[in-house]
Design an enzyme around this catalytic site. Structure first.
Site, PDB file in Angstrom:
ATOM      1  N   GLY A 315       0.834  -1.195   0.000  1.00 35.28           N
ATOM      2  CA  GLY A 315       0.000   0.000   0.000  1.00 35.28           C
ATOM      3  C   GLY A 315       0.870   1.247   0.000  1.00 35.28           C
ATOM      4  N   SER A 316       0.340   2.332   0.557  1.00 32.24           N
ATOM      5  CA  SER A 316       0.949   3.657   0.362  1.00 32.24           C
ATOM      6  C   SER A 316       2.258   3.894   1.087  1.00 32.24           C
ATOM      7  CB  SER A 316      -0.059   4.742   0.772  1.00 32.24           C
ATOM      8  OG  SER A 316      -1.109   4.801  -0.161  1.00 32.24           O
ATOM      9  N   THR A 317       2.680   3.004   1.978  1.00 32.30           N
ATOM     10  CA  THR A 317       4.006   3.196   2.564  1.00 32.30           C
ATOM     11  C   THR A 317       5.084   3.130   1.479  1.00 32.30           C
ATOM     12  OG1 THR A 317       4.081   0.828   3.101  1.00 32.30           O
ATOM     13  CG2 THR A 317       3.370   2.329   4.849  1.00 32.30           C
ATOM     14  N   LYS A 319       5.021   4.665  -1.212  1.00 30.93           N
ATOM     15  CA  LYS A 319       5.131   5.992  -1.833  1.00 30.93           C
ATOM     16  C   LYS A 319       6.333   6.774  -1.309  1.00 30.93           C
ATOM     17  CE  LYS A 319       0.157   6.303  -2.699  1.00 30.93           C
ATOM     18  NZ  LYS A 319      -1.134   6.887  -2.279  1.00 30.93           N
ATOM     19  N   GLU A 734      -7.060   2.144  -1.732  1.00 30.43           N
ATOM     20  CA  GLU A 734      -6.334   2.747  -2.851  1.00 30.43           C
ATOM     21  C   GLU A 734      -6.279   1.746  -3.995  1.00 30.43           C
ATOM     22  OE1 GLU A 734      -2.695   3.199  -0.921  1.00 30.43           O
ATOM     23  OE2 GLU A 734      -3.433   4.627   0.545  1.00 30.43           O
TER      24      GLU A 734
END
Length: 735
Positions: A315-317, A319, A734
């Site tokens: 997931g967004s980690t 990014k 997401e």
């Protein structure tokens, strides 16, 4: 004539008998000479037979190496356990006034059965078995503690004895269990010998260092087995196992275990994963997963250490590292704008978690709002997918870290299709392990230098005090510059204060980090849907200006109420561990001065109170917003902990020892740290079990303390560790 015949018969008989005896004599002489010459009888060497019969050998027990935390606190050690044995053989009693066998089975059963938690009738049947000289009581009478042994001994039951054994003991119970693993006794079917073997974790991977070899003593004995007075002894000393010192910090590990227990109790997730690391060195300070197990009981559901063996779409980690790559390559302009909401690539369409978007926003806003579209543009247009793949390699996200633990697995970077290459930029399509994310994050927190994670500090041969292994910090790469790391930290700090990470905004400390919400593949294909069917995570570091800790927490499929946000169980764990660990490490908290808009130092330097009257010292300590605990009934202070010049946080405790005999205060509710300070001040020996805060103490409050006295404390986690919720912008699924 008849007389003459009779005499002849007698003479012939005598001659025959003499001949027989002569033959026997020659046979015996021949046999004697043969034995004397060869030393063998029927192929058996007589010297060896005599050696076997009259030479006795006693085992000198060796100990398996201990496992310690970074401060020398035992995590795994050998300890004595006992098996209860009942002697039934009446012949062993030579003096009726001092019986050596069970005289009264009924009375023995009545008194002993309750202590072993055994049915009285069942015990009586065992004690009255015919033709048995010695009996045991199965699991009821095996592996009993020293305290229970002493309780049984106090009954003075004839014929009840004990057999001492060493067993592997884990004093903290469920504590970094998948990392530590366990060892157990294993019997070789061929030799019938029993040995302690590491079966999981450090116990298994370092078994060659931890393993012990018993020694022995040989001596000549008489026919009854007693050592002869002038007999020479042959002694082979035991080879004790080497001690292993880990980078794990028992206190920080306890913070993590306690917080995980609370999250599991409240949210019942499928998995919880937590890691704490020092980004300056790569040392792992704490590591745990749920479900876990107690190595003393071995109630194991999952044999894999998910920190190193469970790759998943983060997931967004993810990014964080795409952002760092774009800044390092000079293609990131935080003030430039893009159209949020959705973005088309070959093979599909990418959406923000707010599917309608926020209109035209800056890339900095895209980071704060965790916009998938902004990172898709970075990967596809600004960086290019091949350059992104290069940085994935630089950050070590395409291969195992090489951490010194067994079981680390390969992850998968899915780069076959364009949609997958772009999705990898914001944490989907490709998988990574938690330990890979921790290693990569050290580059952000450590000025661009990425540190290889490790858990073994050193290994010491206890027999000769020689250090066999001494690990040093190792730079795994420099994927970005110090300037880039500083810019990324600044943006991640804003994520916590202004963006999707506001649930992680700690009072007194500035945190930088990134939230993550990852889909979970469905067995039927596609991904699971519905509230809570995600892996929620946070990768954070603090303090912002010079991070001393990096923490990753992931919670999979928590049971959420309608009003719960997905990251609440993650925040429950992260916030408790980060805040308490920073305080424990004496990292100064800061507060914002509303008028001057600057940070104010809240740490307090300890003054000297030695020689001062106790009442005056107490008053002075309260004046500077600290707490005093006076130990003893004297008028003046003779010693103190913490010492003069040490810096501590407001409301912390100072222990003051008076110049008269020390008395034990009521320590219920104390932390283990304060209990150990008390031990240092008074010279007592402390042993403990459990984690958290003191709920039981073996010595009563007010007891007079003398150096060498033994105090045992039981610790348990507090009832709740949940902090007040902070309003957050919920980061949903997401795509």
């Amino acid at each position: 004539m008849k007389m003459k015949v009779k005499n002849n018969n007698i003479n012939r008989g005598a001659a025959f008998i003499s001949l027989i005896f002569a033959l026997l004599f020659f046979i015996l002489m021949a046999r004697f000479l043969y034995i004397q010459g060869t030393g063998e009888v029927d192929g058996v060497v007589l010297a060896a037979l005599a050696e076997e019969k009259y030479t006795k050998q006693r085992v000198i027990e060796a100990q398996r190496g201990n496992i310690y935390d970074r401060n020398g606190n035992p995590i795994a050690e050998d300890t004595s356990s006992y098996t209860v044995v009942a002697i039934l053989d009446e012949e062993l009693t030579v003096n009726e006034d001092e019986p050596k066998h069970v005289v009264d089975p009924q009375e023995t059963s009545r008194k002993l059965a309750p202590l072993l938690k055994m049915d009285e009738n069942d015990m009586y049947k065992i004690l009255t078995k015919p033709e048995k000289k010695q009996v045991e009581f199965g699991t009821y009478g095996s592996d009993i503690s020293t305290s229970l042994k002493q309780e049984i001994e106090a009954l003075e039951l004839p014929g009840i004895a004990f057999r001492r054994e060493l067993k592997r003991y884990y004093p903290n119970g469920t504590f970094a269990s998948h990392l530590i693993g366990y060892a157990q006794k294993v019997t070789d079917e061929k030799t019938k010998t029993t040995d302690t073997i590491g079966m999981l974790g450090i116990e298994k991977s370092l078994d060659k260092y931890l393993h012990e070899e018993d020694g022995y003593m040989k001596f000549q004995s008489d026919t009854k087995g007693y050592k002869l007075p002038d007999a020479k002894e042959q002694i082979v000393p035991p080879d004790n196992g080497s001690d292993v010192y880990l980078t794990i910090d028992q206190t920080i590990q306890t913070f993590l275990e306690d917080a995980m227990n609370t999250a599991v109790k409240e949210y019942e997730p499928k998995k919880v994963i937590g890691v704490v690391a020092n980004p300056k060195t790569g040392e792992i300070l704490a590591m745990s997963t749920r479900p876990s197990f107690d190595p003393n009981v071995r109630n194991i559901e999952n044999y894999l250490n998910d920190v190193i063996s469970y790759p998943f779409e983060p997931g967004s980690t993810m990014k964080i590292f795409t952002l760092a790559a774009a800044i390092e390559e000079g293609v990131y302009n935080g003030d430039a704008t893009f159209q949020s909401g959705s973005y088309s690539v070959s093979g599909g369409r990418i959406h923000d978690h707010n599917r309608s978007g926020w209109g035209a926003i800056t890339f900095d806003e895209g980071v704060l709002k965790s916009s998938n579209v902004s990172f898709a543009i970075m990967a596809n247009e600004l960086l290019g997918s091949e350059k992104l793949l290069e940085y994935i390699g630089r950050f070590g996200l395409d291969k195992p870290t090489g951490i010194d633990l067994e079981g680390e697995v390969e992850n998968k970077i899915n780069y076959k299709y364009e949609i997958d290459r772009v999705a990898t930029a914001f944490g989907q399509a490709s998988s990574v392990t938690p330990i890979q994310q921790i290693q990569a994050a050290t580059a952000i927190a450590n000025g661009g230098k990425m540190m290889k994670p490790y858990v073994v500090d050193k290994i010491v041969d206890t027999d000769n005090e020689k250090t066999l292994v001494d690990h040093k910090p190792q730079v795994a790469g420099e994927p970005i510059s110090a300037e880039t790391a500083k810019r990324v930290l600044g943006l991640l700090g804003r994520v916590v204060t202004e963006g999707t990470g506001r649930n992680y905004n700690l009072e007194g400390y500035q945190v930088a980090g990134k939230t993550g919400t990852a889909e979970i593949p469905s067995p039927q294909g596609g991904y699971l849907t519905g509230k809570g069917n995600y892996t929620y995570s946070f990768l954070g570091m603090a303090p912002l200006d010079d991070p001393q800790l990096v923490i990753y927490v992931a919670v999979q499929q928590p049971k959420l109420k309608v009003t719960d946000a997905g990251n609440e169980p993650v925040a429950m764990v992260f916030n408790h561990v980060m805040k308490n660990s920073l305080q424990y490490l004496n990292i100064q908290p800061i507060e914002r001065d509303a008028d001057k808009d600057e940070h104010v130092d809240k740490e307090i330097e300890v003054a000297s109170y030695v020689g001062k009257p106790a009442e005056e010292a107490n008053r002075l300590i309260e004046k500077v917003n600290l707490r005093a605990t006076i130990i003893g009934n004297g008028k003046n202070i003779s010693d103190q902990i913490p010492k003069q010049g040490e810096k501590i946080l407001p409301n912390e405790q100072i222990l003051l020892l008076t110049d008269k005999e020390a008395n034990l205060p009521d320590i219920l509710g104390w932390s283990l740290r304060d209990v150990m300070r008390l031990a240092d001040l008074t010279g007592i020996d402390v042993s403990h079990s459990g984690n958290g805060y003191v709920v039981e103490q073996s010595l009563a409050a007010g007891s007079i303390l003398k150096s060498g006295d033994k105090l045992t404390v039981k610790l348990e986690p507090p009832n709740t560790l949940k902090e007040e919720p902070v309003e957050e912008e919920k980061e949903e699924q997401e795509e």
